[in-house]
Design an enzyme around this catalytic site. Structure first.
Site, PDB file in Angstrom:
ATOM      1  N   LYS A   1      34.548 -15.707  22.555  1.00  0.00           N
ATOM      2  CA  LYS A   1      33.336 -16.481  22.261  1.00  0.00           C
ATOM      3  C   LYS A   1      33.606 -17.944  22.572  1.00  0.00           C
ATOM      4  O   LYS A   1      34.666 -18.469  22.207  1.00  0.00           O
ATOM      5  CB  LYS A   1      32.963 -16.293  20.786  1.00  0.00           C
ATOM      6  CG  LYS A   1      31.640 -16.954  20.373  1.00  0.00           C
ATOM      7  CD  LYS A   1      31.319 -16.679  18.905  1.00  0.00           C
ATOM      8  CE  LYS A   1      29.951 -17.234  18.509  1.00  0.00           C
ATOM      9  NZ  LYS A   1      29.604 -16.964  17.102  1.00  0.00           N
TER      10      LYS A   1
ATOM     11  N   SER B   1      26.622 -13.670  12.151  1.00  0.00           N
ATOM     12  CA  SER B   1      26.733 -13.856  13.600  1.00  0.00           C
ATOM     13  C   SER B   1      27.650 -12.877  14.314  1.00  0.00           C
ATOM     14  O   SER B   1      27.677 -12.842  15.537  1.00  0.00           O
ATOM     15  CB  SER B   1      27.209 -15.281  13.915  1.00  0.00           C
ATOM     16  OG  SER B   1      26.143 -16.180  13.834  1.00  0.00           O
TER      17      SER B   1
ATOM     18  N   SER C   1      24.821 -15.170  16.271  1.00  0.00           N
ATOM     19  CA  SER C   1      25.060 -16.061  17.389  1.00  0.00           C
ATOM     20  C   SER C   1      26.046 -15.503  18.411  1.00  0.00           C
ATOM     21  O   SER C   1      26.061 -15.966  19.544  1.00  0.00           O
ATOM     22  CB  SER C   1      25.595 -17.406  16.887  1.00  0.00           C
ATOM     23  OG  SER C   1      26.900 -17.254  16.354  1.00  0.00           O
TER      24      SER C   1
END
Lengths: 490, 95
Positions: A78, A183, A159
Site C-alpha cells: 500500500k 480500511s 482505503s
C-alpha cells in the site's frame, strides 16, 4: 504462466521450496499480469526492475539454504508505507515526488522474510475514504462485476482499495493494508478476499504515513486465512521506534489453524442488526453462525450497547488526530510547494493545492474539534465515549471467546455512487469502526455472493493480542464457506 | 450545530488552508451536517468516565536520552522542494 498467479502464498511457498519454479519466474508472471490489468489502476508505482532484482537475490538465498518464511513471494505494498528510494505518495498531490530516505519497519520485516515487492498500491488519499475514490491518482476499479450490470465499474472499497483489487485480480499474491476504521476489512469484503487488522500495537507504525495515530494499524490482505497468518507473522513484532508497539513475542499464527473450535463461545451482537440491514447480509451472517455451530462452537447473544455511538466518536477522534498529523505538510521539508508572498501564504497555498476535498474536510473538522472552547465538548467527550465502547467489548469477552458480525452493510457499489454526502459514505464502516476504537483484532473473510454475484464478507473480532483464536475460527469458516468464486478474467 | 461562513474562514486560517470565498458557503453546510451528526454523543452519560487516552493497557516505555543517529543532512534535505546550502528555505519571515 497465469496458473502461477492463481496460487496461494502457502502453495507458492511449498512449490518454491520443492524447486518447481523460481522466484524470478513467479515474479515475472505477476509483472506480466500487472501490465495486462493496468485498467484497474490498482498500482500507483510499479517497480519491475527492483522486483526482478529482489527475486534473483531471493533465489540465491534459497540456494544458500537461507529461505525466510515469505521467500520469493511477490507482494504489493500500500502506498502509505515509506519505501527507501521508491516514490511514496499516500495518494496525495501534496507528497509529489517524495522518495523516503528510510524503509518502514513493516516493509523491512517483509523483505527480511524474503518477500519481493512488486510496487506501490493505490489507496484513498491519506487513507481517508471507503471507496478508493479520493486518490489523487484516480479511482481503483473492483475486478468484480455485478450480474445485473456487468458494464458498471464498481468501487473496491477503501482505503486499501488498490491492495484488495490487486489481490483479487491476481496481480499480487498478497498485499499490505492499513486500517484506521475499516480500511483493510471493508475492501477485503468488497473484493472477495481475506484481510486482518491485528490488535493495535501488533505491527509497528514506524514509517507508515500517519492518519490517526491511536487507530492506525497495518495488516495483511491475501486470498486465504492461512496466507494472512503467514504474512502477519512476518509483518508483526515489537519495534522500539514505535512507542505504542507492543513488547510481545509473535506466535506462529499459521500453527493456530488447527480446525478445532469445539466449545468456543461466539458472540452475536444484537446491535449489529440495525433497521434496514440488507436481508442478504443477514442471511450470510446467519449462515456463518450455522457453520460455527456445526463445527462445535456455541453462539451467544451479546449486547454492545454503545455501538451506535462509534461512528460519531470516530468522526471526532480520527479527524482531530489527522489535523494534527497532517500539519507537517507545509511545503518546506518534502513534497509539493506553492510559492507565496509570506511564510503563512506559502503554507496556505501549498495545503490548498495539495489536499483533496475529503482530506481538507477532515482537517477542518479536526481543527474545529480541537480548537479553544470546543475541545471538551467534542474531543474530550469522544474520548470518554470511546472508553465506554472499549468497555462494552471488555465485558462481552468475559462471556465469549470471539464475536461474529457482518463486515460491511452492503456489497460493492458503483464508482460515483454514495459520494454526494460524506456521512452516507462513512456508514460503510459502521461494523468495523467499533473494533478500531477498542484496538481489537478484526478479520474479514468472504462468506458468499449476493444475488447480484458480488462478494459479501463476515467479520471476526477477537480479544486483544488473541489473533490466534481469530485465525483458528476464520480457518473453520473458510473451509465451510468454500468460497471459490473469482472475478472474471483471472 | 451550525457553522457560519466566518467561523469556517477562521478554522481554515487555523489549519493554514486557503479556501476561496465562493466555497465557504458550501463548506459551512457540509461541516454543519457533520457536526449535527456527531452531536448525538451528547445523549451519552459520561459522568465519571475517564477519557480513553491510550489504546493498549501499557505504559509508554522510557529510553536513555542519548544520541543514536546523526550526520545525515543530505538524507534529511533530499526531499526538500527548495533546499539550499544544507538548509531548508522558506519565504522571508524577518522584516
Amino acid at each position: 504462466m497465469t496458473s502461477l498467479t492463481n496460487l496461494t502464498i502457502a502453495e507458492a511457498r511449498d512449490r518454491l521450496a520443492k524447486g518447481e519454479f523460481t522466484a524470478v519466474e513467479l515474479t515475472r508472471a505477476h509483472l506480466d499480469a500487472m501490465a495486462a490489468k493496468r485498467a484497474l489502476n490498482a498500482y500507483i508505482t510499479e517497480t519491475p526492475e527492483l522486483a526482478l532484482e529482489a527475486a534473483k537475490a531471493s533465489d540465491m538465498r534459497r540456494q544458500a539454504g537461507q529461505a525466510g518464511i515469505l521467500e520469493g513471494i511477490p507482494l504489493g505494498i500500500k502506498d502509505l508505507f515509506c519505501t527507501k528510494g521508491v516514490l511514496t505518495t499516500a495518494a496525495s498531490h501534496i507528497l509529489d515526488g517524495f522518495k523516503p530516505q528510510y524503509e518502514s519497519t513493516v516493509t523491512a520485516n517483509l523483505a527480511r522474510a524474503g518477500a519481493v515487492s512488486l510496487g506501490k498500491l493505490n489507496l484513498d488519499e491519506f487513507a481517508m475514504g471507503s471507496a478508493n475514490i479520493t486518490s489523487h491518482h484516480g479511482p481503483v476499479e473492483n475486478p468484480w462485476k455485478s450480474k445485473s450490470d456487468p458494464a458498471k465499474k464498481l468501487v473496491p472499497g477503501g482505503s486499501s482499495g488498490g491492495s484488495a483489487a490487486a489481490v483479487a485480480a491476481r496481480i499480487a499474491m498478497g498485499a499490505t493494508g492499513t486500517d484506521t476504521g475499516g480500511s483493510i476489512r471493508q475492501p477485503a469484503a468488497f473484493c472477495g478476499i481475506t484481510g486482518i487488522k491485528p490488535t493495535y500495537g501488533r505491527c509497528s507504525r514506524w514509517g507508515i504515513v500517519a492518519f490517526a495515530s491511536s487507530l492506525d494499524q497495518a495488516g495483511p490482505m491475501a486470498r486465504t486465512v492461512r496466507d494472512c497468518a503467514i504474512m502477519l507473522e512476518a509483518m508483526a513484532g515489537h519495534d522500539p521506534k514505535d512507542s505504542t508497539s507492543a513488547p510481545m513475542p509473535v506466535p506462529s499464527f499459521e500453527k493456530a489453524l488447527t480446525g478445532d473450535i469445539r466449545g468456543l463461545k461466539v458472540g452475536i451482537p444484537t446491535e449489529y442488526r440495525p433497521d434496514g440491514l440488507s436481508p442478504e447480509i443477514e442471511t450470510v451472517w446467519e449462515q456463518g453462525v450455522e457453520w460455527l455451530k456445526a463445527a462445535g462452537a456455541t453462539p451467544v447473544e451479546i449486547s454492545l450497547p454503545h455501538t451506535k455511538y462509534a461512528l460519531p466518536t470516530y468522526y471526532i477522534i480520527a479527524p482531530a488526530e489527522a489535523s494534527s498529523n497532517l500539519a507537517r505538510y507545509d511545503g518546506v521539508r518534502f513534497g509539493l510547494r506553492v510559492p507565496g508572498t509570506s511564510l503563512d501564504d506559502m503554507y496556505k497555498k501549498t495545503r490548498a493545492a495539495g489536499f483533496g476535498k475529503e482530506v481538507r474536510r477532515r482537517i477542518l473538522i479536526g481543527t474545529y474539534a480541537l480548537s479553544a472552547g470546543y475541545y471538551d465538548a467534542y474531543y474530550a467527550k469522544a474520548q470518554k465515549v470511546r472508553a465506554l465502547i472499549a468497555e462494552d467489548f471488555r465485558k462481552a469477552f468475559e462471556s465469549v471467546d470471539i464475536i461474529l458480525t457482518p463486515t460491511a452493510p452492503s456489497a460493492a457499489f458503483g464508482i460515483g455512487e454514495n459520494d454526494d454526502d460524506p456521512v452516507t459514505m462513512w456508514l460503510n464502516d459502521v461494523f468495523t469502526i467499533p473494533t478500531s476504537l477498542a484496538g481489537l483484532p478484526g478479520l474479514s473473510l468472504p462468506a458468499g455472493l449476493s444475488a447480484d454475484g458480488l462478494p459479501l464478507g463476515l467479520q471476526l473480532i477477537g480479544r486483544p493480542f488473541d489473533e490466534e483464536t481469530v485465525f483458528k475460527v476464520a480457518g473453520v469458516m473458510e473451509d465451510a464457506a468454500r468460497f471459490t468464486a473469482m472475478p472474471e478474467g483471472v | 450545530m451550525s457553522l457560519d461562513k466566518s467561523t469556517v474562514r477562521a478554522i481554515a486560517e487555523l489549519a493554514r488552508i486557503e479556501v476561496p470565498d465562493e466555497e465557504l458557503d458550501h463548506l459551512a453546510g457540509e461541516l454543519s451536517n457533520i457536526l449535527t451528526f456527531v452531536e448525538q454523543l451528547s445523549e451519552v452519560n459520561t459522568d465519571g468516565v475517564a477519557p480513553m487516552t491510550s489504546v493498549a493497557a501499557m505504559t509508554l516505555p522510557m529510553r536513555k536520552d542519548e544520541v543514536t543517529d546523526g550526520n545525515q543532512a543530505d538524507a534529511v534535505l533530499a526531499n526538500a522542494p527548495d533546499g539550499a546550502d544544507g538548509f531548508f528555505t522558506v519565504p522571508k519571515v524577518v522584516e
